[in-house]
Design an enzyme around this catalytic site. Structure first.
Site, mmCIF file in Angstrom:
data_model
loop_
_atom_site.group_PDB
_atom_site.id
_atom_site.type_symbol
_atom_site.label_atom_id
_atom_site.label_comp_id
_atom_site.label_asym_id
_atom_site.label_seq_id
_atom_site.Cartn_x
_atom_site.Cartn_y
_atom_site.Cartn_z
ATOM 1 N N GLY A 16 -10.327 -0.550 -9.175
ATOM 2 C CA GLY A 16 -9.370 -1.612 -9.410
ATOM 3 C C GLY A 16 -8.770 -2.158 -8.113
ATOM 4 O O GLY A 16 -8.315 -1.466 -7.236
ATOM 5 N N SER A 112 -11.856 6.774 -7.773
ATOM 6 C CA SER A 112 -12.134 6.784 -6.238
ATOM 7 C C SER A 112 -11.813 8.075 -5.607
ATOM 8 O O SER A 112 -12.583 8.520 -4.803
ATOM 9 C CB SER A 112 -11.564 5.678 -5.641
ATOM 10 O OG SER A 112 -11.779 4.405 -6.428
ATOM 11 N N ASP A 157 -0.872 0.901 -11.853
ATOM 12 C CA ASP A 157 -0.088 1.657 -13.129
ATOM 13 C C ASP A 157 0.851 2.566 -12.675
ATOM 14 O O ASP A 157 1.528 3.056 -13.713
ATOM 15 C CB ASP A 157 -1.181 2.268 -13.767
ATOM 16 C CG ASP A 157 -2.560 1.501 -14.243
ATOM 17 O OD1 ASP A 157 -2.125 0.166 -14.637
ATOM 18 O OD2 ASP A 157 -3.611 1.776 -14.235
ATOM 19 N N MET A 199 0.100 -3.877 -18.741
ATOM 20 C CA MET A 199 -1.103 -2.855 -18.294
ATOM 21 C C MET A 199 -0.084 -1.379 -18.120
ATOM 22 O O MET A 199 0.755 -1.421 -18.149
ATOM 23 C CB MET A 199 -1.674 -3.321 -17.162
ATOM 24 C CG MET A 199 -2.595 -4.329 -17.345
ATOM 25 S SD MET A 199 -3.395 -4.962 -15.711
ATOM 26 C CE MET A 199 -4.853 -6.062 -16.589
ATOM 27 N N ARG A 284 5.197 -14.119 -31.774
ATOM 28 C CA ARG A 284 4.158 -14.136 -30.711
ATOM 29 C C ARG A 284 3.713 -13.232 -29.926
ATOM 30 O O ARG A 284 4.790 -12.755 -29.415
ATOM 31 C CB ARG A 284 4.702 -15.798 -29.720
ATOM 32 C CG ARG A 284 5.156 -16.858 -30.661
ATOM 33 C CD ARG A 284 3.929 -17.581 -31.426
ATOM 34 N NE ARG A 284 4.489 -18.942 -31.734
ATOM 35 C CZ ARG A 284 4.905 -19.141 -33.006
ATOM 36 N NH1 ARG A 284 5.633 -18.381 -33.631
ATOM 37 N NH2 ARG A 284 5.191 -20.448 -33.166
ATOM 38 N N GLN A 292 -1.095 -9.642 -13.489
ATOM 39 C CA GLN A 292 -0.198 -8.596 -12.978
ATOM 40 C C GLN A 292 -0.826 -8.042 -11.795
ATOM 41 O O GLN A 292 -0.015 -7.034 -11.043
ATOM 42 C CB GLN A 292 -0.210 -7.368 -14.347
ATOM 43 C CG GLN A 292 0.383 -7.956 -15.450
ATOM 44 C CD GLN A 292 0.178 -6.758 -16.896
ATOM 45 O OE1 GLN A 292 0.886 -5.853 -16.801
ATOM 46 N NE2 GLN A 292 -0.634 -7.184 -17.543
ATOM 47 N N ASN A 525 24.213 -3.129 4.627
ATOM 48 C CA ASN A 525 25.146 -2.586 5.774
ATOM 49 C C ASN A 525 26.224 -1.603 5.063
ATOM 50 O O ASN A 525 27.238 -1.616 5.879
ATOM 51 C CB ASN A 525 25.666 -3.826 6.689
ATOM 52 C CG ASN A 525 26.553 -4.683 5.610
ATOM 53 O OD1 ASN A 525 26.471 -4.549 4.440
ATOM 54 N ND2 ASN A 525 27.380 -5.564 6.214
ATOM 55 N N GLY A 566 22.140 -10.976 7.718
ATOM 56 C CA GLY A 566 22.397 -9.672 7.749
ATOM 57 C C GLY A 566 23.626 -9.054 8.333
ATOM 58 O O GLY A 566 23.948 -8.014 8.584
HETATM 59 P P1 ADP Z 1 -10.182 3.999 -9.968
HETATM 60 O O1 ADP Z 1 -10.568 4.460 -8.476
HETATM 61 O O2 ADP Z 1 -9.578 2.778 -9.940
HETATM 62 O O3 ADP Z 1 -9.800 5.023 -10.807
HETATM 63 P P2 ADP Z 1 -12.940 4.322 -11.068
HETATM 64 O O4 ADP Z 1 -12.681 5.308 -11.923
HETATM 65 O O5 ADP Z 1 -13.805 2.884 -11.623
HETATM 66 O O6 ADP Z 1 -11.895 3.464 -10.538
HETATM 67 O O7 ADP Z 1 -13.747 4.746 -9.747
HETATM 68 C C1 ADP Z 1 -14.146 3.898 -8.744
HETATM 69 C C2 ADP Z 1 -15.499 4.235 -8.105
HETATM 70 O O8 ADP Z 1 -15.382 5.761 -7.622
HETATM 71 C C3 ADP Z 1 -16.696 4.580 -9.103
HETATM 72 O O9 ADP Z 1 -17.397 3.345 -9.365
HETATM 73 C C4 ADP Z 1 -17.452 5.538 -8.529
HETATM 74 O O10 ADP Z 1 -18.386 4.848 -7.574
HETATM 75 C C5 ADP Z 1 -16.324 6.508 -7.633
HETATM 76 N N1 ADP Z 1 -16.325 7.562 -8.751
HETATM 77 C C6 ADP Z 1 -15.359 7.591 -9.556
HETATM 78 N N2 ADP Z 1 -15.397 8.955 -10.150
HETATM 79 C C7 ADP Z 1 -16.343 9.596 -9.514
HETATM 80 C C8 ADP Z 1 -17.086 10.888 -9.749
HETATM 81 N N3 ADP Z 1 -16.522 11.815 -10.570
HETATM 82 N N4 ADP Z 1 -17.800 11.145 -8.727
HETATM 83 C C9 ADP Z 1 -18.211 10.339 -8.041
HETATM 84 N N5 ADP Z 1 -17.748 9.168 -7.749
HETATM 85 C C10 ADP Z 1 -16.799 8.670 -8.396
#
Ligand code: ADP
Length: 741
Positions: A16, A112, A157, A199, A284, A292, A525, A566
């Protein structure tokens, strides 16, 4: 140039997106280039790494120009199914080796970073296989025996254990708080109840901090579900009681991952139904969604991302070949490394603990600040002690000096915490003038309800310092109102007067009560603290203005000289310079010499000759008495000749005004609460400590006022040592034509 053993770095953003990723990419690219290291941008995250070719691009200095203020990520992000498979990673490894990349800075969330670590562990095997298949040569494999990984956590997050802030959280929080302020104003007009869903996945950080910042009546977060079996009724009673006490609207903030004690999700629609059934309210629901994530990053996100990006390259330069992967983040306002996989595992374990119902441990893992914030929120917001009997102490709260956004929030926290503990809190109108005239009134719980988003000082403040005869009147009024403790929220003149009162204790025995000075000044300051209330708002006001000013100059050769406030402290100038990518920053700590001006005219000339179309110089208002902003601008204009023109912008009071940022609201609440807690404790023990409260090393701290002359430069009204001053060297790295180069 520092010696190091790396030639080439790849940088990617993955998962993300979040605000501040661009600042991190820029920092990695420019730091690497500064140290003579080649750097590649891997576009579209692991997907681009898998595809190779044009997705892996060599980055130059100007590849990352003009991106600090942009949301999202200019090198793109994606999710890659291929990279989850070994086959995909095999291809990715080949693509990297072909470009001689064996150092990676991965900016992404826990997914990632997990992927990166798997890739690192497999690397020798992947290369062996590629050699066996004839896709890489012996030499290529020999040249790249290991892959080094640095993780920078990009996620709004704020769910990663191992860093206090993740890239994007501060901006997301600001976006949420801005949205809720707007919603509250319409809700108040119609006497409505709003449920706002934010979120955060399994982390309640955004919900809790936005609820605290906006004075929401109730918050639901995954780590701390409502404890009582009858919570729905209690929530409705609490909302009803607030309304009956005069509140015009009600607000419930709910985290998207909120659960009950048994682990069942609590949805916004469920809350809506409960409110309808029990209170007959047509609430609401607003789900804030992707707003966000978007938009320009805040000053803090730009600063922090720059710092971690810079450190990532420095870390790679000094780390050994087979070192384990680390993440680089912020701990107590310092850049810190943490083992990557341990951090990811701990992060994931919080979700497990929530599932198992072990909420105590889940909150603990989130850290002490999270725990304390939760306690503070309960005490000053969710508490049902609005009509509590007051038979304890009389605490005086006042503002002094110039207005600073967030002052009202500190007063609000003091009033509510005091009442919650059974004491009376008296507010003083218009600073020390009010104390001299006896303008004191007892404050009520609901009176401060809507003060969260209010800029300026609702109590009133001024810079009047009492004259000799005034101290007698002040003492008399303290006596008349039976005041047991004083909380002064303000700047240097406030500190000075409290110090004088302390010195005059022998003449005026009524001054023998505990007194606290709480730092509120946009200049940052003040003594005994690394941050003061209002500085973050001012900084964000400055960067908003500078972003707009820069946009006004598209396609012209122009230099802007922007003057910021400042007083004799360069904090705002230095930090806004870092956050907006200024070419030069002039601060009073260094002054301005004629040779600096000559050097900078030459540098600007070189810059425009080499094709740049925009220059930005930030100057503190007191950097030099003679070389004023007007003077500097005129000098540049004449010397720039036909090459560039110059415009000056003196930002003035827009820096001081406006609604406080969440950061300022949070520190104001924390310091207001802690100061009042301190005063109550001391007054009960009949002790008369006179202190400055602050935040040092990330913790709330108290310093005796008598110690201030040791650490404070009285002539220039700034601390002798300022933590941010060393950022000057880092800022130099990002200035293309810096004199050091
Ligand atoms: P975030 O990094 O925001 O948590 P994701 O979980 O979607 O997002 O992970 C982003 C990318 O990282 C995935 O699309 C994939 O290419 C890679 N990735 C995530 N988990 C693994 C894993 N266990 N092994 C290999 N690649 C991974």
């Amino acid at each position: 140039m520092t010696s190091h053993n790396i030639n080439c770095i790849g940088v990617l953003t993955s998962g993300g997106d979040s605000q501040g990723m661009n600042a991190a990419v820029r920092a990695v690219v420019r730091t690497a280039l500064n140290f003579g290291i080649e750097v590649y941008g891997i576009y579209q995250g692991y997907h681009g790494m898998f595809l190779g070719g044009d997705y892996i691009k060599k980055m130059e200095w100007d590849s990352v120009s003009g991106i600090l203020h942009k949301g999202g990520t200019i090198i793109g992000t994606a999710r890659s199914q291929e990279f989850r498979e070994r086959e995909g990673r095999l291809k990715a490894a080949k693509n990297l080796v072909e470009k001689k990349i064996d150092n990676l800075v991965v900016i992404g969330g826990d997914g990632s970073l997990t992927g990166a670590n798997i890739f690192k562990e497999e690397w020798p095997d992947l290369l062996k296989e590629l050699k066996e298949k004839g896709e890489l040569s012996d030499q290529q494999v020999k040249d790249h025996p290991r892959l080094k990984i640095i993780g920078l956590v990009g996620s709004i997050d704020n769910d990663m254990i191992g860093t206090d802030w993740t890239i994007g959280t501060n901006s997301a929080l600001k976006r949420i708080v801005d949205a809720i302020d707007i919603i509250e104003s319409t809700a108040a007009s119609h006497q409505r109840t709003f449920i706002v869903e934010v979120m955060g996945r399994n982390c309640g950080y955004l919900a809790l901090l936005s609820a605290l910042s906006t004075g929401a009546d109730y918050v639901l977060i995954p780590e701390s579900p409502p404890q009582s079996d009858n919570w729905e009724q209690e929530m409705c009673d609490s909302l009803k009681a607030s309304r009956e006490a005069g509140k015009k609207e009600s607000l419930v903030v709910i985290s998207e991952g909120a659960k009950d004690r048994k682990g069942n999700p609590i949805t916004s629609n469920y809350i809506k139904d409960v409110l309808k059934e029990k209170n007959g309210e047509e609430a609401r629901v607003t789900i804030l969604g992707h707003i966000q994530r978007g938009g320009p990053p805040t000053a803090y996100d730009r600063y922090m991302s720059t710092m971690v990006g810079y450190e990532a390259v420095k870390y790679l330069m000094k780390s050994k070949k087979d070192e384990r992967s680390v993440l680089i983040g912020m701990k107590k306002n310092k850049v810190k490394t943490a083992p990557l996989m341990e951090s990811v595992k701990l992060t994931r374990s919080v979700a497990e603990l929530e599932k198992k119902g072990d909420f105590k441990k889940a909150v603990k893992l989130r850290g002490t600040t999270f725990q304390e914030t939760l306690e503070i929120y309960k005490s000053i917001q969710q508490s049902l002690s609005k009509n509590k009997k007051r038979n304890g102490l009389n605490i005086l709260v006042m503002n002094a000096s110039g207005p600073a956004p967030g002052m009202n929030m500190a007063v609000r926290a003091a009033v509510r915490y005091g009442i919650d503990k059974g004491h009376s809190v008296f507010g003083v109108k218009n600073g020390f003038e009010g104390l001299i005239k006896g303008n004191l009134t007892e404050m009520e719980w609901m009176e401060v309800e809507a003060w969260t988003s209010l800029g300026g000082s609702a109590l009133g403040t001024n810079r009047r310092t009492p004259a000799h005869q005034d101290f007698y009147l002040m003492s008399k009024n303290l006596e008349n109102f039976h005041i047991d403790a004083i909380l002064m929220i303000g700047g240097t003149t406030g500190y000075k007067t409290i110090y004088e009162m302390f010195q005059k204790r022998r003449d005026y025995p009524k001054f023998n009560i505990p007194m606290v000075c709480l730092p509120a000044s946009i200049s940052n300051n003040l003594p005994g603290t690394s941050v003061s209330i209002g500085a973050d708002t001012a900084l964000n006001n400055i960067i908003d203005a500078v972003d707009k000013i820069k946009e006004s100059a598209i396609a012209q050769n122009r230099t802007f000289v922007v003057e910021v406030m400042g007083k004799e402290c360069g904090y705002l100038a230095m930090m806004s310079g870092l956050a907006t990518g200024a070419e030069r920053v002039y601060i009073p700590e260094d002054g301005i010499a004629l040779k600096d001006l000559k050097r900078d005219v030459d540098l600007l000339t070189d810059m425009f000759l080499s094709g740049k179309s925009l220059g930005l110089v930030i100057k503190n208002e007191s950097a030099n008495e003679t070389y004023t902003t007007q003077f500097v601008s005129a000098l540049y204009e004449v010397e720039g000749g036909d090459l560039f023109d110059v415009r000056q912008a003196i930002l003035g009071h827009l820096q001081q005004g406006g609604s406080p940022t969440p950061f300022d609201r949070i520190i104001a609440t924390t310091l207001g609460t802690k100061a009042t807690e301190f005063l109550i404790r001391k007054a009960k023990q009949k002790e008369n400590d006179c202190v400055a409260i602050g935040i040092e090393g990330g913790y709330v701290s108290f310093m005796d006022l008598v110690d201030i002359p040791k650490i404070y430069d009285m002539e220039h009204m700034r601390p002798k040592e300022q933590w941010w001053y060393k950022l000057k060297n880092i800022a130099g790295i990002f200035e293309k034509n810096s004199p050091g180069k």
